[in-house]
Design an enzyme around this catalytic site. Structure first.
Site, short mmCIF file in Angstrom:
data_model
loop_
_atom_site.label_atom_id
_atom_site.label_comp_id
_atom_site.label_asym_id
_atom_site.label_seq_id
_atom_site.Cartn_x
_atom_site.Cartn_y
_atom_site.Cartn_z
CE LYS A 184 39.43 48.97 46.10
NZ LYS A 184 40.04 48.11 45.17
NE ARG A 208 41.98 44.31 31.78
CZ ARG A 208 42.24 43.35 32.50
NH1 ARG A 208 42.30 43.49 33.86
NH2 ARG A 208 42.94 41.74 31.79
C1 R5P Z 1 40.18 47.08 36.18
O1 R5P Z 1 39.77 49.08 35.88
C2 R5P Z 1 38.92 46.85 35.94
O2 R5P Z 1 37.77 47.45 35.62
C3 R5P Z 1 38.96 45.66 37.01
O3 R5P Z 1 38.35 45.85 37.47
C4 R5P Z 1 39.80 44.51 36.79
O4 R5P Z 1 40.48 44.56 36.09
C5 R5P Z 1 39.84 43.88 37.54
O5 R5P Z 1 41.17 42.71 37.72
P1 R5P Z 1 41.15 41.94 38.94
O6 R5P Z 1 39.88 40.71 38.73
O7 R5P Z 1 42.20 41.00 38.34
O8 R5P Z 1 41.50 42.48 40.32
#
Ligand code: R5P
Length: 332
Positions: free
Chosen positions: A209, A109
């Site tokens: 959102k 990420r």
């Molecule tokens: C982010 O762009 C990924 O695709 C996921 O949506 C993200 O890593 C989810 O993170 P969390 O579970 O902390 O909201």
């Protein structure tokens, strides 16, 4: 030409040992034109008293093709450092080809600079390449463009979502699918979700959102599409703190969704900055089941269902070691 056995390697302790054993069993019992021999071997990965990582290859690997099955449940820093040291040790021990099996790619990420930040995914790729790896197998990368950082070595970004996860959902949740839509929990998941929709023959509903222009805080969430009385399958690649998924599930329920399931490849499942775990949030949410793979080793737990990927990875290794196509796996 005499082919030496292919070595399947994993740490002698840790969560990848069982995973590597199941991959090995798949290879050892393969019937379909499999003429290579495979051996399962252990590597010692430990810590010195001062917590430096200590790696030792316990047996002869000279001139063998080696597949190191890494443990993605390690802390990212230990995961990275032990991987580099294993590669270095294999190189020093004269392995013929070093293959890294990294079911979950840490740092994926952090794939672009956001202000004064490093490109950690690119730095990792440089480190892996210079440590001697000749091939990396990973799965459902957060950003498929990361494969470009691995230019110069062989790189496979295996599609687990579109194979093992979709097969599992079709097999186990046929009734749910009869009246379902797919939902990306945020904009970043839109492409992956439409891939699921196409393969499951489901239409898509999205969540808008509305954010505060200054603080970026979410002020309101709106559903675009028809969700009332429908089952919702939320699709993402990673579940980390569970916030993204659970926020989506709450708004879907509020707007009249019937059953809510979620699917993602990688269950990072960690705590958020308030100390609340992803598991706690998921259990308290309207999500009935979260389906994830064992790319990070885990067991079924409450609403969380783990789908095995060992046969799939075994099949991929069989195909590589027999010079066969991998993309054909997606067409079956
Ligand atoms: C982010 O762009 C990924 O695709 C996921 O949506 C993200 O890593 C989810 O993170 P969390 O579970 O902390 O909201």
């Amino acid at each position: 030409m005499v082919y030496k056995p292919v070595l399947i390697l994993a740490a002698h302790t840790g969560a990848a040992k069982d995973f590597a054993n199941r991959i090995y069993q798949k290879l050892a019992n393969h019937k379909n034109g499999c003429w290579r021999k495979y051996l399962l071997k252990e590597i010692n990965i430990d810590f010195h008293p001062d917590k430096e990582i200590k790696v030792e290859i316990l047996e002869n690997v000279r001139e063998h093709e080696c597949y190191f099955i890494h443990d993605s449940s390690l802390y990212p820093q230990d995961w990275k450092e032990s991987l580099l040291q294993v590669n270095d040790a294999l190189m020093i021990s004269d392995a013929a080809v070093i293959n890294n099996v990294l079911p979950y790619m840490c740092y994926s990420r952090q794939d672009r600079p956001t202000g004064r930040t490093p490109i950690s995914a690119a730095l990792l790729a440089e480190n892996i390449k210079s440590s001697g790896a000749k091939r990396v197998l990973t799965t459902d990368l957060h950003n498929p463009a990361i494969s470009g950082f691995y230019r110069g070595i062989s790189f496979e970004n295996l599609k687990l979502g579109y194979t093992v996860l979709i097969d599992y959902i079709k097999e186990k949740h046929g009734d749910f699918l009869k009246n379902a839509v797919v939902v990306p929990p945020d904009d970043g998941a839109a492409r992956r979700t439409s891939g699921y929709g196409k393969r499951l023959n489901l239409s898509s509903v999205s969540i808008e959102k509305i954010r505060d222009g200054k603080t970026n805080e979410i002020l309101e969430m709106k559903i675009i599409g028809d969700i009332k009385g429908k089952n919702a399958l939320i699709v993402d690649d990673i579940v980390s703190t569970g916030g993204t998924l659970c926020d989506a599930a709450h708004i879907l329920k509020e707007k009249g969704a019937n059953s809510i399931y979620a699917v993602a490849t990688h269950g990072v499942l960690c705590k958020d900055k308030y100390g609340k775990s992803a598991k706690e949030k998921i259990e308290a949410s309207p999500i009935e089941q979260l389906i994830i793979t064992e790319s990070i080793p885990r067991k079924d737990d409450g609403k969380i269902k783990i789908v095995s990927i060992s046969d799939f990875i075994g099949e991929v290794i069989k195909r590589i070691t027999h010079a066969e196509s991998i993309s054909e796996l997606y067409e079956i």
